[in-house]
Write an enzyme that holds these catalytic residues in place. Structure first.
Site, PDB file in Angstrom:
ATOM      1  N   ARG A 103     -11.440 -10.984  -2.708  1.00 55.13           N
ATOM      2  CA  ARG A 103     -11.341 -10.148  -1.527  1.00 55.13           C
ATOM      3  C   ARG A 103     -12.115  -8.826  -1.699  1.00 55.13           C
ATOM      4  NH1 ARG A 103      -6.021  -6.571  -0.198  1.00 55.13           N
ATOM      5  NH2 ARG A 103      -6.723  -6.035   1.902  1.00 55.13           N
ATOM      6  N   TYR A 159     -11.895  -3.574  -3.946  1.00 54.87           N
ATOM      7  CA  TYR A 159     -10.680  -3.858  -4.724  1.00 54.87           C
ATOM      8  C   TYR A 159     -10.954  -4.348  -6.148  1.00 54.87           C
ATOM      9  CZ  TYR A 159      -8.605  -3.408  -0.111  1.00 54.87           C
ATOM     10  OH  TYR A 159      -8.218  -2.929   1.108  1.00 54.87           O
ATOM     11  N   ASP A 177      12.367   1.377   5.919  1.00 56.77           N
ATOM     12  CA  ASP A 177      13.829   1.406   6.058  1.00 56.77           C
ATOM     13  C   ASP A 177      14.523   0.709   4.890  1.00 56.77           C
ATOM     14  OD1 ASP A 177      13.707   2.846   8.382  1.00 56.77           O
ATOM     15  OD2 ASP A 177      14.150   1.171   9.722  1.00 56.77           O
ATOM     16  N   PRO A 212       0.538  -8.166   1.270  1.00 58.84           N
ATOM     17  CA  PRO A 212      -0.370  -9.213   1.735  1.00 58.84           C
ATOM     18  C   PRO A 212      -1.803  -9.056   1.253  1.00 58.84           C
ATOM     19  CG  PRO A 212       0.268  -7.768   3.541  1.00 58.84           C
ATOM     20  CD  PRO A 212       1.159  -7.443   2.386  1.00 58.84           C
ATOM     21  N   HIS A 259       0.698   0.629   6.481  1.00 65.51           N
ATOM     22  CA  HIS A 259       0.307   1.389   7.662  1.00 65.51           C
ATOM     23  C   HIS A 259       1.026   0.941   8.931  1.00 65.51           C
ATOM     24  CE1 HIS A 259      -2.702   2.204   4.669  1.00 65.51           C
ATOM     25  NE2 HIS A 259      -3.198   0.985   4.751  1.00 65.51           N
ATOM     26  N   HIS A 280      -1.977   2.353  -4.359  1.00 67.18           N
ATOM     27  CA  HIS A 280      -3.074   1.662  -3.670  1.00 67.18           C
ATOM     28  C   HIS A 280      -4.259   1.599  -4.609  1.00 67.18           C
ATOM     29  CE1 HIS A 280      -0.902   1.700   0.054  1.00 67.18           C
ATOM     30  NE2 HIS A 280      -0.615   2.969  -0.172  1.00 67.18           N
ATOM     31  N   LEU A 281      -4.873   0.445  -4.666  1.00 72.06           N
ATOM     32  CA  LEU A 281      -6.053   0.300  -5.522  1.00 72.06           C
ATOM     33  C   LEU A 281      -7.173   1.223  -5.047  1.00 72.06           C
ATOM     34  CD1 LEU A 281      -5.883  -3.568  -5.635  1.00 72.06           C
ATOM     35  CD2 LEU A 281      -5.632  -2.091  -7.638  1.00 72.06           C
ATOM     36  N   SER A 282      -7.366   1.251  -3.742  1.00 66.85           N
ATOM     37  CA  SER A 282      -8.435   2.067  -3.167  1.00 66.85           C
ATOM     38  C   SER A 282      -7.882   3.427  -2.753  1.00 66.85           C
ATOM     39  CB  SER A 282      -9.027   1.356  -1.937  1.00 66.85           C
ATOM     40  OG  SER A 282      -8.046   1.241  -0.917  1.00 66.85           O
ATOM     41  N   ALA A 328      -1.519  -3.894   3.625  1.00 67.63           N
ATOM     42  CA  ALA A 328      -1.676  -3.532   5.045  1.00 67.63           C
ATOM     43  C   ALA A 328      -0.356  -3.092   5.681  1.00 67.63           C
ATOM     44  CB  ALA A 328      -2.264  -4.707   5.816  1.00 67.63           C
ATOM     45  N   GLU A 341       4.514   4.640  -4.727  1.00 70.41           N
ATOM     46  CA  GLU A 341       3.525   3.874  -3.957  1.00 70.41           C
ATOM     47  C   GLU A 341       2.186   3.838  -4.716  1.00 70.41           C
ATOM     48  OE1 GLU A 341       2.423   6.158  -0.509  1.00 70.41           O
ATOM     49  OE2 GLU A 341       1.608   4.419   0.543  1.00 70.41           O
ATOM     50  N   ARG A 359      -5.702   3.921   7.943  1.00 68.15           N
ATOM     51  CA  ARG A 359      -5.136   3.791   6.591  1.00 68.15           C
ATOM     52  C   ARG A 359      -4.569   5.112   6.076  1.00 68.15           C
ATOM     53  NH1 ARG A 359      -7.006  -1.449   4.963  1.00 68.15           N
ATOM     54  NH2 ARG A 359      -8.972  -1.881   5.982  1.00 68.15           N
ATOM     55  N   ASN A 364       2.893  -1.618  -3.763  1.00 68.23           N
ATOM     56  CA  ASN A 364       1.656  -1.556  -3.001  1.00 68.23           C
ATOM     57  C   ASN A 364       1.885  -2.457  -1.796  1.00 68.23           C
ATOM     58  OD1 ASN A 364      -0.812  -1.730  -1.829  1.00 68.23           O
ATOM     59  ND2 ASN A 364      -1.962  -2.146  -3.709  1.00 68.23           N
ATOM     60  N   ARG A 376     -10.725   6.291   3.583  1.00 64.98           N
ATOM     61  CA  ARG A 376     -11.127   5.111   4.357  1.00 64.98           C
ATOM     62  C   ARG A 376     -10.810   5.315   5.841  1.00 64.98           C
ATOM     63  NH1 ARG A 376      -9.059  -0.122   1.437  1.00 64.98           N
ATOM     64  NH2 ARG A 376     -10.499  -1.023   2.966  1.00 64.98           N
TER      65      ARG A 376
HETATM   66  C1  DQA Z   1      -4.461  -1.323  -0.219  1.00 71.64           C
HETATM   67  C2  DQA Z   1      -5.031  -0.465   0.912  1.00 71.64           C
HETATM   68  C3  DQA Z   1      -4.577  -0.986   2.261  1.00 71.64           C
HETATM   69  O1  DQA Z   1      -5.093  -0.170   3.305  1.00 71.64           O
HETATM   70  C4  DQA Z   1      -5.084  -2.399   2.469  1.00 71.64           C
HETATM   71  O2  DQA Z   1      -4.603  -2.913   3.697  1.00 71.64           O
HETATM   72  C5  DQA Z   1      -4.732  -3.290   1.343  1.00 71.64           C
HETATM   73  C6  DQA Z   1      -4.810  -2.790  -0.027  1.00 71.64           C
HETATM   74  C7  DQA Z   1      -5.010  -0.893  -1.596  1.00 71.64           C
HETATM   75  O3  DQA Z   1      -4.442  -1.314  -2.594  1.00 71.64           O
HETATM   76  O4  DQA Z   1      -6.013  -0.161  -1.670  1.00 71.64           O
HETATM   77  O5  DQA Z   1      -4.477  -4.474   1.534  1.00 71.64           O
HETATM   78  O6  DQA Z   1      -3.059  -1.164  -0.246  1.00 71.64           O
END
Ligand code: DQA
Length: 143
Positions: free
Chosen positions: A17, A22, A86, A9, A79, A99-101, A76, A97, A110, A73, A106
């Site tokens: 955003r 990001y 599952d 999402p 978490h 994550h951009l950040s 949200a 996995e 997270r 990725n 953070r």
């Molecule tokens: C994210 C990090 C998540 O905590 C956040 O909810 C996102 C983006 C990232 O790519 O850094 O939507 O997955």
């Protein structure tokens, strides 16, 4: 080798955003980047984005027997979603996995990743490049 790249999402809002977190490039730029990486490595790739948890579960289930690796990725849902965890466990497709950040630096909420518990590796904090690292990981270990 075929890889499914799943983005959760609000990642369709990239560029708009929270650009300081990001980046300023949009989702189309991300998929173009991922396709370029895959093309160079001779990997077939499919990109999927959804804002809906159940649609992501459906995409993971549909990948069973159809792809050799998943880059995810979950945004949200990382978490919160036991359902995505599952689903990844159910299909048992090698998953990585992204994550951009750097989620570890953070907010505390997270720091927990349910999906990550079903992933072989995590790349967080590298921006788009994390997807390249994830695809390379899958090629190296499962290609
Ligand atoms: C994210 C990090 C998540 O905590 C956040 O909810 C996102 C983006 C990232 O790519 O850094 O939507 O997955």
């Amino acid at each position: 080798m075929k890889i499914l790249v799943i983005n959760g999402p609000n990642l369709n809002m990239l560029g708009v955003r929270e650009p300081d977190i990001y980046g300023r490039q949009d989702y189309a730029a991300l998929t173009a980047f991922v396709r370029g990486v895959c093309e160079k490595l001779g990997v077939e790739c499919e990109c999927f984005q959804s804002n809906h948890e159940g649609a992501i579960v459906d995409a993971i289930q549909a990948a069973y027997g159809a792809v050799d690796g998943i880059v995810i990725n979950p945004a949200a849902y990382t978490h919160t979603s036991v359902a995505i965890l599952d689903a990844l466990k159910a299909v048992a497709i090698p998953a990585v996995e992204v994550h951009l950040s750097d989620v570890s630096k953070r907010e505390a909420f997270r720091h927990v990743s349910y999906a990550g518990m079903a992933c072989e590796a995590t790349f967080a904090g590298y921006g788009f490049d994390g997807y390249r690292l994830a695809v390379e990981y899958l090629v190296q270990h499962h290609g």
